[in-house]
Design a protein around this motif. Structure first.
Motif, mmCIF file in Angstrom:
data_model
loop_
_atom_site.group_PDB
_atom_site.id
_atom_site.type_symbol
_atom_site.label_atom_id
_atom_site.label_comp_id
_atom_site.label_asym_id
_atom_site.label_seq_id
_atom_site.Cartn_x
_atom_site.Cartn_y
_atom_site.Cartn_z
ATOM 1 N N HIS A 63 0.844 -1.205 0.000
ATOM 2 C CA HIS A 63 0.000 0.000 0.000
ATOM 3 C C HIS A 63 0.875 1.249 0.000
ATOM 4 C CE1 HIS A 63 -4.181 -1.441 1.549
ATOM 5 N NE2 HIS A 63 -3.582 -2.435 0.942
ATOM 6 N N HIS A 112 -1.094 -0.713 -4.196
ATOM 7 C CA HIS A 112 -2.446 -0.244 -3.845
ATOM 8 C C HIS A 112 -2.279 1.210 -3.399
ATOM 9 C CE1 HIS A 112 -6.503 -1.073 -1.859
ATOM 10 N NE2 HIS A 112 -6.179 0.109 -1.411
ATOM 11 N N GLN A 143 -3.387 -0.753 -8.577
ATOM 12 C CA GLN A 143 -4.788 -0.583 -8.182
ATOM 13 C C GLN A 143 -4.828 0.727 -7.403
ATOM 14 O OE1 GLN A 143 -7.035 -3.208 -5.158
ATOM 15 N NE2 GLN A 143 -8.053 -3.556 -7.106
ATOM 16 N N PRO A 177 -9.590 0.330 -6.325
ATOM 17 C CA PRO A 177 -9.990 -0.248 -5.038
ATOM 18 C C PRO A 177 -11.430 0.161 -4.711
ATOM 19 C CG PRO A 177 -8.600 1.671 -4.681
ATOM 20 C CD PRO A 177 -8.711 1.495 -6.174
ATOM 21 N N GLY A 178 -11.944 -0.405 -3.642
ATOM 22 C CA GLY A 178 -13.372 -0.205 -3.363
ATOM 23 C C GLY A 178 -13.697 0.836 -2.314
ATOM 24 N N GLY A 179 -12.706 1.621 -1.901
ATOM 25 C CA GLY A 179 -12.928 2.574 -0.812
ATOM 26 C C GLY A 179 -13.843 3.727 -1.183
ATOM 27 N N ASN A 217 -13.188 -3.027 -6.849
ATOM 28 C CA ASN A 217 -13.761 -3.656 -5.665
ATOM 29 C C ASN A 217 -14.839 -2.738 -5.112
ATOM 30 O OD1 ASN A 217 -11.953 -5.767 -5.882
ATOM 31 N ND2 ASN A 217 -10.403 -4.669 -4.689
ATOM 32 N N ILE A 252 -15.640 -5.907 0.234
ATOM 33 C CA ILE A 252 -14.870 -5.906 1.481
ATOM 34 C C ILE A 252 -15.630 -5.138 2.559
ATOM 35 C CG2 ILE A 252 -12.603 -5.368 2.487
ATOM 36 C CD1 ILE A 252 -12.321 -4.810 -0.941
ATOM 37 N N LEU A 254 -15.806 -3.297 5.939
ATOM 38 C CA LEU A 254 -14.762 -2.684 6.770
ATOM 39 C C LEU A 254 -15.360 -2.242 8.104
ATOM 40 C CD1 LEU A 254 -13.203 -0.309 4.035
ATOM 41 C CD2 LEU A 254 -12.347 -2.556 4.735
ATOM 42 N N PHE A 256 -15.688 -0.264 11.468
ATOM 43 C CA PHE A 256 -15.226 1.078 11.872
ATOM 44 C C PHE A 256 -14.311 1.019 13.104
ATOM 45 C CE2 PHE A 256 -16.355 4.969 14.489
ATOM 46 C CZ PHE A 256 -15.437 5.790 13.833
ATOM 47 N N THR A 261 -10.705 9.601 15.945
ATOM 48 C CA THR A 261 -11.629 10.184 14.963
ATOM 49 C C THR A 261 -12.544 11.172 15.687
ATOM 50 O OG1 THR A 261 -13.447 8.633 15.293
ATOM 51 C CG2 THR A 261 -11.708 7.935 13.780
ATOM 52 N N LYS A 292 -13.965 -10.342 0.633
ATOM 53 C CA LYS A 292 -12.632 -10.282 1.228
ATOM 54 C C LYS A 292 -12.695 -9.936 2.711
ATOM 55 C CE LYS A 292 -9.572 -7.964 -1.509
ATOM 56 N NZ LYS A 292 -8.771 -6.788 -1.939
ATOM 57 N N MET A 297 -8.157 -4.649 9.269
ATOM 58 C CA MET A 297 -9.270 -4.025 10.003
ATOM 59 C C MET A 297 -10.006 -5.025 10.884
ATOM 60 S SD MET A 297 -10.830 -1.065 7.677
ATOM 61 C CE MET A 297 -9.795 0.014 6.693
ATOM 62 N N ILE A 323 -4.429 4.079 7.262
ATOM 63 C CA ILE A 323 -5.806 4.533 7.493
ATOM 64 C C ILE A 323 -6.386 3.940 8.782
ATOM 65 C CG2 ILE A 323 -8.166 4.548 6.541
ATOM 66 C CD1 ILE A 323 -6.811 4.622 3.743
HETATM 67 O O1 V47 Z 1 -12.923 4.421 2.267
HETATM 68 C C1 V47 Z 1 -11.574 5.205 6.938
HETATM 69 C C2 V47 Z 1 -12.243 3.212 5.530
HETATM 70 C C3 V47 Z 1 -11.408 2.963 3.452
HETATM 71 C C4 V47 Z 1 -11.693 4.327 8.889
HETATM 72 O O2 V47 Z 1 -10.411 -2.406 -2.546
HETATM 73 C C5 V47 Z 1 -11.957 3.336 7.959
HETATM 74 O O3 V47 Z 1 -9.176 -4.112 -2.052
HETATM 75 C C6 V47 Z 1 -12.258 1.800 9.612
HETATM 76 O O4 V47 Z 1 -11.185 1.012 0.998
HETATM 77 N N1 V47 Z 1 -12.027 2.732 10.575
HETATM 78 C C7 V47 Z 1 -10.123 2.855 2.661
HETATM 79 N N2 V47 Z 1 -12.232 2.092 8.306
HETATM 80 C C8 V47 Z 1 -9.570 1.440 2.638
HETATM 81 C C9 V47 Z 1 -10.225 0.612 1.572
HETATM 82 C C10 V47 Z 1 -9.682 -0.714 1.220
HETATM 83 C C11 V47 Z 1 -8.895 -1.408 2.103
HETATM 84 C C12 V47 Z 1 -8.394 -2.645 1.713
HETATM 85 C C13 V47 Z 1 -8.645 -3.173 0.489
HETATM 86 C C14 V47 Z 1 -9.438 -2.462 -0.390
HETATM 87 C C15 V47 Z 1 -9.702 -3.021 -1.753
HETATM 88 C C16 V47 Z 1 -9.968 -1.236 -0.041
HETATM 89 O O5 V47 Z 1 -11.117 2.812 4.809
HETATM 90 C C17 V47 Z 1 -12.179 4.239 3.411
HETATM 91 C C18 V47 Z 1 -13.072 4.079 4.614
HETATM 92 O O6 V47 Z 1 -14.218 3.365 4.275
HETATM 93 N N3 V47 Z 1 -11.895 3.918 6.758
HETATM 94 N N4 V47 Z 1 -11.442 5.473 8.242
HETATM 95 C C19 V47 Z 1 -11.735 3.979 10.268
HETATM 96 N N5 V47 Z 1 -11.541 4.894 11.217
#
Ligand code: V47
Length: 365
Positions: A63, A112, A143, A177-179, A217, A252, A254, A256, A261, A292, A297, A323
């Motif tokens: 990453h 990534h 990616q 990526p899927g964020g 993603n 994926i 995720l 929180f 924060t 995934k 996380m 992150i």
């Molecule tokens: O969009 C931000 C999240 C995302 C926090 O596509 C948080 O393979 C938890 O999208 N606690 C970015 N989550 C990371 C992401 C990702 C990660 C791994 C693989 C892929 C993929 C995508 O992280 C953000 C948000 O949704 N995020 N802050 C937090 N405090």
């Protein structure tokens, strides 16, 4: 199979899953009230095994977060900073390249790259980050950039989404990526990330990316202010778009992480919520090939356990995750491939090293 909840006819849900019939919004929501996680797990495992047999995937990736300076300052994000804050950073070309060039040393096939929306950096900064990595490492898959970043690039350049994506593709972008998906509900976005591109815009950008042949993603950030109905609505919106484009590879969920924060009062998700969400995602997203478990996380233990609750991928070696660690994650920032293989084997699954597009690199029988 045991049936313990009174709110829905679980027998009917079980029959639908076994016959490949799609679950409704009401059924998905009701599954959150099921306390028998082994029931959910058995159904999700059935779907997972129909999709990917006994395989559990991982990849070797690195990453890179180019900058944490971000104009959005979402309430759930501990990573972002204003540009004059002491911990603000922005990598320049040499730093980016130095990190990228570490990738081959660990056998990584993927970079990534995601970042903040820097108020002073032009689109060319982001574009050149991609092109310089691709020039230095022509065989690596890049990616990069969530739909939220793509929206920002379109806004600062006046280009259309399609034009932005075409430029990035020319520069070497391989997939997205899927964020940035968070929870699509306008109510939740209003409370947590009001400046961020809307859910509708996120979906529109993914539709365009898929039309251009870019796979992506999708994620869902859960465990904050959203309701279970809003989670299911999020999954259904993804399922609908996937019906149209088929461009999503992996979903994926995720959980929180609240530390550091603006939402510190919220409790961390529990293992039960994580496992249920994994299973329900697998059941609702019948048109996604992969779900995934992002170990960074979820934690390694829940991620491993989730391989029996619908997930079929542990993501990758990651290296330098910011992150979640800024938000209090206590997992490592990086993991050896051997450790991923060990976790997968111990779960009784066959480890499969994949590239970003799920081509098989090696099966570890
Ligand atoms: O969009 C931000 C999240 C995302 C926090 O596509 C948080 O393979 C938890 O999208 N606690 C970015 N989550 C990371 C992401 C990702 C990660 C791994 C693989 C892929 C993929 C995508 O992280 C953000 C948000 O949704 N995020 N802050 C937090 N405090």
């Amino acid at each position: 199979m045991s049936v313990t909840t009174a709110t829905v006819d679980l027998k009917e849900i079980e029959e639908k899953v076994m016959s490949g019939e799609r679950l409704t919004r009401e059924e998905g929501t009701a599954l959150y009230d099921v306390n028998d996680i082994l029931f959910l797990g058995a159904l999700a495992r059935y779907v997972k095994e129909k999709k990917s047999g006994n395989y559990a995937y991982f990849n070797v990736n690195r990453h890179i977060n180019l900058t944490n300076v971000c104009i959005n300052r979402c309430k759930f994000c501990a990573f972002s900073a204003d540009k004059d804050e002491p911990h603000a950073y922005t990598m320049e070309r040499e730093e980016i390249l130095a990190r990228a060039l570490e990738a081959p040393n660990i056998g990584a096939t993927e970079l990534h790259i995601v970042s903040g929306l820097h108020p002073d950096k032009p689109f060319d900064y982001y574009l050149e980050a991609i092109s310089s990595c691709k020039e230095a490492l022509p065989d690596i898959h890049i990616q990069a950039f969530t739909a939220v970043e793509i929206d920002y690039f379109a806004r600062i350049t006046g280009m259309t989404i399609r034009q932005v994506l075409e430029k990035l593709k020319e520069a070497g972008l391989g997939s997205m990526p899927g964020g940035g998906a968070e929870i699509f509900s306008g109510r939740v976005r209003g409370l947590t990330c009001e400046k961020k591109a809307s859910g509708k815009r996120w979906l529109e950008i993914m539709r365009t990316a898929h039309e251009l042949g870019l796979k992506s993603n999708a994620t869902m950030l859960y465990g904050h202010v959203e309701t279970k109905e809003e989670r299911i609505d999020h999954l259904i919106k993804l399922r609908d778009l996937q019906d149209e484009t088929g461009g999503f590879q992996s979903f994926i969920p995720l959980p929180f992480h609240p530390d550091n924060t603006d939402m510190t009062g919220i409790k961390r998700t529990t293992a039960i919520d994580d496992i249920k969400t994994m299973a329900i995602s697998r059941l609702m997203l019948d048109n996604f090939d992969h779900v995934k478990a992002f170990w960074i996380m979820l934690g390694l233990k829940v991620a491993q356990l989730s391989l029996d609750f619908g997930s079929d991928d542990l993501d990758g070696t990651v290296v330098e995750e910011k992150i979640t660690h800024m938000a209090g994650a206590t997992t490592e920032e990086s993991i050896e491939k051997e450790e991923l293989i060990h976790l997968i084997k111990d779960a009784g699954r066959t480890p499969v090293e994949r590239d970003t597009l799920y081509n098989i690199i090696k099966v570890y029988e």
